[in-house]
Design a protein around this motif. Sequence first.
Motif, PDB file in Angstrom:
ATOM      1  N   ALA A 193      28.818  44.025  45.476  1.00  0.00           N
ATOM      2  CA  ALA A 193      29.499  43.534  46.456  1.00  0.00           C
ATOM      3  C   ALA A 193      30.981  43.482  46.391  1.00  0.00           C
ATOM      4  CB  ALA A 193      28.932  41.952  46.830  1.00  0.00           C
ATOM      5  N   ARG A 194      31.431  43.310  44.954  1.00  0.00           N
ATOM      6  CA  ARG A 194      32.593  43.159  44.623  1.00  0.00           C
ATOM      7  C   ARG A 194      33.265  44.767  44.658  1.00  0.00           C
ATOM      8  NH1 ARG A 194      32.563  39.861  39.090  1.00  0.00           N
ATOM      9  NH2 ARG A 194      32.770  37.867  39.845  1.00  0.00           N
ATOM     10  N   ARG A 195      32.298  45.561  44.292  1.00  0.00           N
ATOM     11  CA  ARG A 195      33.121  47.052  44.157  1.00  0.00           C
ATOM     12  C   ARG A 195      33.073  47.526  45.470  1.00  0.00           C
ATOM     13  NH1 ARG A 195      28.425  49.305  40.228  1.00  0.00           N
ATOM     14  NH2 ARG A 195      29.680  48.533  38.279  1.00  0.00           N
ATOM     15  N   ALA A 196      31.993  47.200  46.547  1.00  0.00           N
ATOM     16  CA  ALA A 196      32.253  47.812  47.752  1.00  0.00           C
ATOM     17  C   ALA A 196      33.245  47.043  48.500  1.00  0.00           C
ATOM     18  CB  ALA A 196      30.756  47.357  48.484  1.00  0.00           C
ATOM     19  N   VAL A 197      33.578  45.921  48.297  1.00  0.00           N
ATOM     20  CA  VAL A 197      34.576  45.331  49.126  1.00  0.00           C
ATOM     21  C   VAL A 197      35.917  45.784  48.513  1.00  0.00           C
ATOM     22  CG1 VAL A 197      35.857  42.966  49.609  1.00  0.00           C
ATOM     23  CG2 VAL A 197      33.313  42.893  49.506  1.00  0.00           C
ATOM     24  N   GLU A 198      35.921  46.033  47.519  1.00  0.00           N
ATOM     25  CA  GLU A 198      37.395  46.506  46.899  1.00  0.00           C
ATOM     26  C   GLU A 198      37.723  47.864  47.130  1.00  0.00           C
ATOM     27  OE1 GLU A 198      37.275  44.349  42.336  1.00  0.00           O
ATOM     28  OE2 GLU A 198      37.724  46.435  42.215  1.00  0.00           O
ATOM     29  N   ALA A 199      36.543  48.611  47.388  1.00  0.00           N
ATOM     30  CA  ALA A 199      36.675  50.127  47.499  1.00  0.00           C
ATOM     31  C   ALA A 199      36.796  50.242  49.001  1.00  0.00           C
ATOM     32  CB  ALA A 199      35.463  50.687  47.360  1.00  0.00           C
ATOM     33  N   ARG A 200      35.979  49.487  50.080  1.00  0.00           N
ATOM     34  CA  ARG A 200      35.855  49.789  51.435  1.00  0.00           C
ATOM     35  C   ARG A 200      36.160  48.486  52.258  1.00  0.00           C
ATOM     36  NH1 ARG A 200      32.018  52.263  49.075  1.00  0.00           N
ATOM     37  NH2 ARG A 200      30.349  50.675  49.408  1.00  0.00           N
ATOM     38  N   GLY A 201      36.399  47.447  51.715  1.00  0.00           N
ATOM     39  CA  GLY A 201      36.721  45.934  52.471  1.00  0.00           C
ATOM     40  C   GLY A 201      35.537  45.519  53.349  1.00  0.00           C
ATOM     41  N   ARG A 202      34.271  45.930  52.757  1.00  0.00           N
ATOM     42  CA  ARG A 202      33.011  45.314  53.250  1.00  0.00           C
ATOM     43  C   ARG A 202      31.698  45.754  52.366  1.00  0.00           C
ATOM     44  NH1 ARG A 202      31.006  46.945  58.831  1.00  0.00           N
ATOM     45  NH2 ARG A 202      32.903  46.445  59.440  1.00  0.00           N
ATOM     46  N   PHE A 203      30.920  44.861  52.335  1.00  0.00           N
ATOM     47  CA  PHE A 203      29.647  45.409  51.739  1.00  0.00           C
ATOM     48  C   PHE A 203      28.461  44.834  52.497  1.00  0.00           C
ATOM     49  CE2 PHE A 203      26.172  43.372  49.045  1.00  0.00           C
ATOM     50  CZ  PHE A 203      25.775  44.519  48.334  1.00  0.00           C
ATOM     51  N   SER A 204      27.422  45.902  52.933  1.00  0.00           N
ATOM     52  CA  SER A 204      26.549  45.835  53.757  1.00  0.00           C
ATOM     53  C   SER A 204      25.171  45.684  53.159  1.00  0.00           C
ATOM     54  CB  SER A 204      26.529  46.948  54.794  1.00  0.00           C
ATOM     55  OG  SER A 204      27.547  46.856  55.781  1.00  0.00           O
TER      56      SER A 204
ATOM     57  N   ILE B 239      31.738  35.975  45.126  1.00  0.00           N
ATOM     58  CA  ILE B 239      31.399  37.063  46.033  1.00  0.00           C
ATOM     59  C   ILE B 239      32.349  36.483  47.355  1.00  0.00           C
ATOM     60  CG2 ILE B 239      29.584  37.563  47.840  1.00  0.00           C
ATOM     61  CD1 ILE B 239      27.849  36.883  45.669  1.00  0.00           C
ATOM     62  N   SER B 240      33.063  37.652  47.836  1.00  0.00           N
ATOM     63  CA  SER B 240      33.831  37.392  49.005  1.00  0.00           C
ATOM     64  C   SER B 240      33.036  37.349  50.203  1.00  0.00           C
ATOM     65  CB  SER B 240      35.042  38.590  48.801  1.00  0.00           C
ATOM     66  OG  SER B 240      35.888  38.505  50.081  1.00  0.00           O
ATOM     67  N   TRP B 241      32.610  36.313  50.592  1.00  0.00           N
ATOM     68  CA  TRP B 241      31.633  36.251  51.502  1.00  0.00           C
ATOM     69  C   TRP B 241      32.009  36.564  53.035  1.00  0.00           C
ATOM     70  CZ3 TRP B 241      26.689  36.102  50.361  1.00  0.00           C
ATOM     71  CH2 TRP B 241      26.289  35.588  49.056  1.00  0.00           C
ATOM     72  N   PRO B 242      33.274  36.425  53.499  1.00  0.00           N
ATOM     73  CA  PRO B 242      33.843  36.944  54.696  1.00  0.00           C
ATOM     74  C   PRO B 242      33.793  38.272  54.960  1.00  0.00           C
ATOM     75  CG  PRO B 242      35.169  35.396  54.009  1.00  0.00           C
ATOM     76  CD  PRO B 242      34.105  35.526  52.648  1.00  0.00           C
ATOM     77  N   HIS B 243      33.309  39.273  53.604  1.00  0.00           N
ATOM     78  CA  HIS B 243      33.310  40.720  53.883  1.00  0.00           C
ATOM     79  C   HIS B 243      32.018  41.159  53.650  1.00  0.00           C
ATOM     80  CE1 HIS B 243      37.667  40.053  52.714  1.00  0.00           C
ATOM     81  NE2 HIS B 243      37.897  40.785  53.507  1.00  0.00           N
ATOM     82  N   ILE B 244      31.118  40.128  53.760  1.00  0.00           N
ATOM     83  CA  ILE B 244      29.689  40.375  53.417  1.00  0.00           C
ATOM     84  C   ILE B 244      29.024  40.752  54.679  1.00  0.00           C
ATOM     85  CG2 ILE B 244      27.429  39.954  52.435  1.00  0.00           C
ATOM     86  CD1 ILE B 244      29.681  40.355  50.363  1.00  0.00           C
ATOM     87  N   HIS B 245      28.319  41.831  55.109  1.00  0.00           N
ATOM     88  CA  HIS B 245      27.458  42.109  56.400  1.00  0.00           C
ATOM     89  C   HIS B 245      25.882  42.116  56.062  1.00  0.00           C
ATOM     90  CE1 HIS B 245      31.220  43.216  58.614  1.00  0.00           C
ATOM     91  NE2 HIS B 245      31.511  43.051  57.566  1.00  0.00           N
TER      92      HIS B 245
END
Length: 259
Positions: A23-34, A59-65
């Motif tokens: 999740a961290r990697r995806a949010v850093e790279a693309r601003g969201r984690f699905s 975990i940056s929950w607002p960016h989790i889908h």
Amino acid sequence: MIRLYDDPDAVSRAAADYFMRQARRAVEARGRFSVALSGGRTPRRTYELLAQPPRRDGISWPHIHVYWGDERCVAPDDERSNALMARRSLLDYVPVVWDHVHPIRCEGDPNTGALRYDELLRERFSDRGAGLDLVFLGLGRDGHTASLFPHSPVLAEKERLAAEVSTAGQQMRRVTMTPQMINAAGVVVFLVTGAEKASILSTVLADRSGPAKLPAQFIRPHSGRIIWMVDRAAAAHLPPDRKRSTEAGTHAPRKIKTQ
Ligand code: 6PG
């Protein structure tokens, strides 16, 4: 890749840590984690660990889908609902954005529910389903995963990303992501624990180079990233070389290439 752990709790901790890192990697790279969550009993502890500090705060929950790999078509407050299990163990305790949470709604009319989920997935991802960062899956004793059951026509589905399942012998109708959707994900993680899974796990992993027969063997992510997180009990019937590494096991996982 197989990762061996001592017991179910170690598998749950590893899976929760893996979720957090991805999740961290995806949010850093693309601003969201699905992520697509699994039902069943096995992932519950993983979800509970994600809902508690320190992981919850990492975990940056607002960016989790959040999506689901499958759902039983029962009322949302029915104990058998996969969405309810995830809410009670995780989603009710973290600052997730509810607009980013996408349960499969199929209680009234499974076929319409499946069509709607298929449309949603096409809107959010590509027509081929590419874009999910992570899919959690379980393994049933008959080799099923998500709601992909042995001999189901859904296994051969090439167009749909989600489909209704009405398999003989099932007590309730279900909707499932198709192999087409799951195989387009960045990573697929199977969580398998307990002695009752030992026999089917060794069968599913025995020959992954031949044509798929069991539903779990239909899961072959195009990116090639599939991780089996298993405990000693579930690994008990793996061939001797793999079993030896289990018995020599430490708290750190042993990594074994499967393909
Ligand atoms: C479901 C699941 C299903 C599950 C396996 C393993 O909704 O029933 O998605 O595929 O993962 O049956 O279940 P357990 O973890 O309970 O063994």
